[in-house]
Design a protein around this motif. Structure first.
Motif, PDB file in Angstrom:
ATOM      1  N   ALA A  89       0.802  -1.221   0.000  1.00 46.79           N
ATOM      2  CA  ALA A  89       0.000   0.000   0.000  1.00 46.79           C
ATOM      3  C   ALA A  89       0.833   1.269   0.000  1.00 46.79           C
ATOM      4  N   GLY A  90       2.159   1.127   0.157  1.00 47.53           N
ATOM      5  CA  GLY A  90       2.942   2.337   0.302  1.00 47.53           C
ATOM      6  C   GLY A  90       2.541   3.082   1.548  1.00 47.53           C
ATOM      7  N   ASP A  91       2.436   2.360   2.635  1.00 43.31           N
ATOM      8  CA  ASP A  91       1.962   2.932   3.893  1.00 43.31           C
ATOM      9  C   ASP A  91       2.871   4.068   4.333  1.00 43.31           C
ATOM     10  N   THR A  92       2.254   5.186   4.752  1.00 41.39           N
ATOM     11  CA  THR A  92       3.035   6.342   5.153  1.00 41.39           C
ATOM     12  C   THR A  92       3.023   6.593   6.640  1.00 41.39           C
ATOM     13  N   SER A  93       1.953   6.285   7.317  1.00 43.77           N
ATOM     14  CA  SER A  93       1.929   6.541   8.764  1.00 43.77           C
ATOM     15  C   SER A  93       1.009   5.580   9.481  1.00 43.77           C
ATOM     16  N   ALA A  94      -0.267   5.540   9.109  1.00 51.00           N
ATOM     17  CA  ALA A  94      -1.234   4.719   9.830  1.00 51.00           C
ATOM     18  C   ALA A  94      -1.187   3.279   9.352  1.00 51.00           C
ATOM     19  N   ALA A  95      -1.693   2.382  10.191  1.00 58.03           N
ATOM     20  CA  ALA A  95      -1.758   0.966   9.829  1.00 58.03           C
ATOM     21  C   ALA A  95      -2.727   0.779   8.673  1.00 58.03           C
ATOM     22  N   ARG A  96      -2.337  -0.042   7.696  1.00 56.82           N
ATOM     23  CA  ARG A  96      -3.166  -0.274   6.508  1.00 56.82           C
ATOM     24  C   ARG A  96      -3.305  -1.767   6.239  1.00 56.82           C
ATOM     25  N   PRO A  97      -3.873  -2.532   7.171  1.00 59.23           N
ATOM     26  CA  PRO A  97      -4.008  -3.974   6.921  1.00 59.23           C
ATOM     27  C   PRO A  97      -4.966  -4.293   5.785  1.00 59.23           C
ATOM     28  N   ASN A  98      -5.945  -3.430   5.523  1.00 62.65           N
ATOM     29  CA  ASN A  98      -6.910  -3.720   4.457  1.00 62.65           C
ATOM     30  C   ASN A  98      -6.242  -3.759   3.095  1.00 62.65           C
ATOM     31  N   ALA A  99      -5.232  -2.913   2.892  1.00 63.39           N
ATOM     32  CA  ALA A  99      -4.516  -2.937   1.615  1.00 63.39           C
ATOM     33  C   ALA A  99      -3.793  -4.259   1.437  1.00 63.39           C
ATOM     34  N   ARG A 203      11.876  -0.098  -6.752  1.00 57.44           N
ATOM     35  CA  ARG A 203      12.471   0.777  -5.753  1.00 57.44           C
ATOM     36  C   ARG A 203      11.623   2.036  -5.622  1.00 57.44           C
ATOM     37  N   GLN A 204      11.262   2.372  -4.399  1.00 61.28           N
ATOM     38  CA  GLN A 204      10.478   3.567  -4.139  1.00 61.28           C
ATOM     39  C   GLN A 204      11.251   4.481  -3.191  1.00 61.28           C
ATOM     40  N   ARG A 205      10.913   5.741  -3.253  1.00 63.74           N
ATOM     41  CA  ARG A 205      11.630   6.704  -2.416  1.00 63.74           C
ATOM     42  C   ARG A 205      11.386   6.401  -0.942  1.00 63.74           C
ATOM     43  N   ASP A 206      12.498   6.334  -0.203  1.00 65.88           N
ATOM     44  CA  ASP A 206      12.385   6.053   1.230  1.00 65.88           C
ATOM     45  C   ASP A 206      13.625   6.559   1.931  1.00 65.88           C
ATOM     46  N   LEU A 207      13.415   7.260   3.027  1.00 71.80           N
ATOM     47  CA  LEU A 207      14.485   7.718   3.893  1.00 71.80           C
ATOM     48  C   LEU A 207      14.304   7.053   5.248  1.00 71.80           C
ATOM     49  N   ARG A 208      15.344   6.399   5.741  1.00 74.48           N
ATOM     50  CA  ARG A 208      15.224   5.685   7.007  1.00 74.48           C
ATOM     51  C   ARG A 208      16.469   5.886   7.866  1.00 74.48           C
ATOM     52  N   VAL A 209      16.243   5.860   9.179  1.00 74.32           N
ATOM     53  CA  VAL A 209      17.345   5.893  10.130  1.00 74.32           C
ATOM     54  C   VAL A 209      17.864   4.470  10.253  1.00 74.32           C
ATOM     55  N   GLN A 210      19.001   4.214   9.651  1.00 72.61           N
ATOM     56  CA  GLN A 210      19.537   2.861   9.577  1.00 72.61           C
ATOM     57  C   GLN A 210      20.158   2.413  10.887  1.00 72.61           C
ATOM     58  N   PRO A 286      12.821  14.191   8.784  1.00 67.06           N
ATOM     59  CA  PRO A 286      11.499  14.549   8.242  1.00 67.06           C
ATOM     60  C   PRO A 286      11.088  13.650   7.085  1.00 67.06           C
ATOM     61  N   GLU A 287       9.827  13.722   6.725  1.00 64.78           N
ATOM     62  CA  GLU A 287       9.289  12.941   5.603  1.00 64.78           C
ATOM     63  C   GLU A 287       9.684  13.593   4.288  1.00 64.78           C
ATOM     64  N   LEU A 288      10.109  12.747   3.353  1.00 67.54           N
ATOM     65  CA  LEU A 288      10.401  13.225   2.016  1.00 67.54           C
ATOM     66  C   LEU A 288       9.134  13.207   1.174  1.00 67.54           C
ATOM     67  N   ALA A 289       9.065  14.076   0.185  1.00 70.60           N
ATOM     68  CA  ALA A 289       7.920  14.094  -0.720  1.00 70.60           C
ATOM     69  C   ALA A 289       7.876  12.793  -1.509  1.00 70.60           C
ATOM     70  N   GLY A 290       6.736  12.104  -1.460  1.00 69.96           N
ATOM     71  CA  GLY A 290       6.580  10.848  -2.189  1.00 69.96           C
ATOM     72  C   GLY A 290       7.210   9.659  -1.518  1.00 69.96           C
ATOM     73  N   GLU A 291       7.542   9.778  -0.228  1.00 70.24           N
ATOM     74  CA  GLU A 291       8.190   8.679   0.491  1.00 70.24           C
ATOM     75  C   GLU A 291       7.196   7.545   0.730  1.00 70.24           C
ATOM     76  N   VAL A 292       7.663   6.310   0.596  1.00 65.46           N
ATOM     77  CA  VAL A 292       6.790   5.152   0.684  1.00 65.46           C
ATOM     78  C   VAL A 292       6.284   4.928   2.104  1.00 65.46           C
ATOM     79  N   THR A 293       7.112   5.211   3.104  1.00 63.81           N
ATOM     80  CA  THR A 293       6.693   5.042   4.493  1.00 63.81           C
ATOM     81  C   THR A 293       7.507   5.971   5.376  1.00 63.81           C
TER      82      THR A 293
END
Length: 719
Positions: A89-99, A203-210, A286-293
């Motif tokens: 679903a490309g979840d961004t913040s809330a839980a999306r089990p339905n997707a 591959r989708q845009r994603d920024l994460r604290v590794q 911060p969240e990047l524009a178009g970030e997957v999660t």
């Protein structure tokens, strides 16, 4: 159906023939004489009884065979972890089990279609594997905080070991973060494993604290470094702020430019702790524009903040290389602050006089101190400090005033010399065999056996006698095996004596002894740490098994309870109250395990810092209390790779003899399974045995026959 006997059937026939002969001999003539019909009836009853007895004595067994056809079974493993929400679903913040349900629904519908050969059994795969029943789709929550694909691949054949398992279907995004590599399990799979890759593989845009790394311990009002590693996919190549915060308060913030595309970048942050105890800090981007999660845009870590560093008073005999070697090691130890005083021939000290207040020091290191030039009143002050309970390390030097050691430090020395003066001879250092596992010899990067290769020490020629309660850890590698390292713990006071001079040689090793470089700094640091560790003599000791627990780790405690005589108490009631940051209390009771030991497992707790207090009682008597703190960190490993791994899923199917599918091609699976010889019904033959000689029905028949014969004989008046 077949009969078998415990003995030869021919012997049975012989016994039956003998029984027939005996019956004929009995009834060939009777008194009184009977008609032929009565004799035949009576003889038949006896013969049947004797024949049955012979039959049963030969232990007859009736064997029955039955064939059963078993349809093939297909084990369907459905990934029920949180990562399925992101990749579908490309979840961004809330839980999306339905997707996620929407993505796996066509796959599960195809596997439950009437065209599917055999029977499908469904299992949930996440942190653990468990069977699913009823409404399969509605049973899936996609909330597992970890993914262990290997355990599901191993559990399904075990769960269905009594059925005709013909294949396994794994429905997953291919992301795993716990357990074995599923490819290794696939190599040993007893049946083909087919895979269905669910989710977006692009591959989708994603920024994460590794990663966030910092010191395990820090000190109040001192700068603490925090190294942060960021990982970005399809990065925009622009700067973003990296924020270090605690309880919503910003501690530090620095900008860092992200790579253009995919890559990693690190940034260093700092902060100064303002409170002692277990502290939790969070790094956030911060969240990047178009970030997957955005669920991987923050990560927390914990550290224990101490009020002050260990205060060490280092006293030398005179300016000498051994004192310098000790000072360098202790000044480089992060949790130690050294105050050094070196006496001069006129009785004064380099770097200033002895501090007026010595009670602030945690450990005293006497590096040859005192020398003959030190005034008696100064020696007495130091001796009073040590004899009153301050831990001390004694390092012997050629300039040490041994008379002062025996006169002023007799109560603290773990070994005593036989003479007040001594000559010195060279000898190598050897670890006593029984002490090789002692904590002072646990030195990272070097083995204890290398001690014997170090340059020899100057050791006293006169004998030294350890006190009865002392432990010898090292000795001279000579025939006398004179003690060189002696430790003693008495009534909570820890002291140690190193009876060799010349350790400066250990700090300056030649290149051929490079492997032994860690030995001297490791030994000196371990001795200081051992001496400075407070002895825990409290009657109640309850500790968490970790200072920081993962988000899905069960919080557990271990405890020990003793009475006033230091004897373990195994039947006490130990209550533990856990308090979260809001003041909410959670009461628990520990379980006894014997010998005064107790355990407690409270399960998982929400993220945060907790305090606990333990109280032990025996009846109405209060045995004591203990308290402490721990933290629970959030677990976000399910969001570290927000795309499906189709490559791993194809490799897994190939190595397990299966086929890789997608939700669009899964409708081909029923036909392909029907054409596989391995996915077909099998016939199971089961045999059962009945031991007729144990059957009570035959005993009843024998008794009935004999009773009938006896009754008729009485009726006919036979003798």
């Amino acid at each position: 159906m077949a009969f078998s006997f415990g003995y030869s059937p021919w012997l049975l026939l012989l016994c039956v023939a003998v029984a027939g002969g005996l019956t004929y001999w009995t009834y060939r003539a009777t008194v009184p004489s009977l008609r032929v019909g009565w004799r035949l009836l009576l003889g038949g009853l006896r013969f049947l009884a004797l024949a049955l007895i012979c039959f049963l004595l030969f232990e007859p067994v009736l064997q029955q065979f039955r064939s059963t056809e078993r349809p093939p079974v297909l084990a369907v493993l459905v990934d029920d972890s949180q990562s399925m929400q992101v990749v579908t679903a490309g979840d961004t913040s809330a839980a999306r089990p339905n997707a996620a349900r929407t993505s796996v629904r066509p796959v599960l519908d195809a596997l439950q279609d009437e065209a599917m050969p055999g029977t499908a059994r469904f299992f949930r795969v996440g942190e653990a594997s468990r069977a699913l029943s009823g409404g399969i789709i509605d049973s899936l929550r996609f909330d597992g905080a970890r993914t262990d694909l290997s355990s599901g691949l191993q559990a399904a054949p075990e769960e269905l070991r009594d059925e005709n398992l013909g294949g396994i279907v794994l429905v997953s995004d291919g992301q795993y973060n716990t357990g074995q590599n599923p490819l290794r399990v696939a190599d040993r799979s007893p049946v083909p494993v087919h895979t269905v890759t669910v989710g977006d593989t692009a591959r989708q845009r994603d920024l994460r604290v590794q990663d966030v790394s910092t010191n395990d311990r820090a000190y109040l009002n001192s700068s603490v470094p925090v190294r942060v590693t960021l990982s970005v996919t399809e990065g925009p190549g622009q700067p973003v702020p990296v924020t270090l915060e605690q309880s919503g308060r910003t501690l530090d913030q620095r900008p860092v430019r992200l790579p253009d595309g995919t890559g990693e970048v690190s940034v260093d942050l700092t902060f100064e702790p303002e409170q002692a105890g277990l502290q939790q800090v969070t790094v956030r981007v911060p969240e990047l524009a178009g970030e997957v999660t955005t669920r991987n845009n923050a990560q927390s870590t914990s550290l224990r903040v101490l009020e002050s560093k260990r205060q060490v008073l280092l006293l030398g005999a005179a300016p000498a290389p051994d004192v310098s070697a000790l000072r360098r090691v202790y000044e480089r130890t992060a949790d130690t602050e050294v105050t050094a005083r070196i006496p001069t021939p006129d009785g004064t000290f380099l770097e200033g006089p002895l501090p007026d207040d010595l009670s602030a020091f945690d450990v005293v290191v006497l590096a040859g101190f005192p020398s003959p030039s030190v005034p008696d009143d100064v020696v007495q002050r130091v001796a009073t400090l040590v004899n009153d309970g301050t831990p001390a390390l004694f390092f012997l030097d050629r300039q040490t005033d041994l008379a002062a050691w025996t006169e002023h430090f007799e109560a603290s020395l773990p070994a005593r010399p036989d003479a007040s003066t001594s000559s010195f001879a060279e000898a190598s250092f050897r670890i006593v065999e029984s002490a090789r596992q002692h904590p002072v010899f646990r030195i990272e990067g070097a083995e204890g056996a290398l001690f014997e290769r170090l340059p020899p020490l100057q050791v006293p020629a006169s004998a030294w006698t350890p006190t009865p309660d002392a432990q010898v850890l090292g000795s001279a590698a000579t025939t006398s095996a004179a003690p060189l390292l002696v430790l003693r713990r008495r009534a909570g006071l820890r002291t140690a004596a190193f009876l060799g001079s010349g350790v400066w040689r250990w700090a300056l090793l030649p290149s051929e002894l490079r492997a032994a470089d860690p030995l001297w700094p490791g030994l000196a640091s371990n001795l200081l740490r051992w001496a400075g560790t407070e002895a825990d003599d409290s009657p109640v000791r309850v500790r968490p098994t970790a200072s920081t627990f993962g988000g899905t780790d069960a919080v557990s405690f271990t405890g020990q309870v003793y009475d006033q005589s230091r004897q373990p108490v195994s039947d006490a009631t130990v209550k533990v109250t856990v308090t979260d940051s809001t003041g909410t209390e959670y009461p628990y009771t520990m379980d006894p395990t014997g010998q005064g030991r107790y355990t407690l497992d409270v399960g998982t707790l929400p993220e945060g810092t907790y305090q606990y207090e333990a109280q032990a009682r025996l009846g109405e008597a209060d045995l004591g209390t203990d308290r402490g703190e721990f933290s629970v960190a959030p677990l976000r490993i399910e969001y570290q790779s927000p795309r499906a791994d189709a490559v791993l899923m194809r490799q897994l199917a190939s190595r397990a003899g299966g086929t890789a599918y997608t939700p669009e091609t899964i409708d081909r699976l029923p036909a392909e399974l029907a054409g596989q010889a391995s996915f077909s019904s099998d016939v199971v033959q089961r045999s059962s045995e009945a031991e007729l000689w144990r059957t009570s029905l035959f005993l009843i028949a024998i008794l009935a026959l004999l009773a009938s014969e006896w009754t008729l004989r009485k009726f006919l008046g036979l003798t």
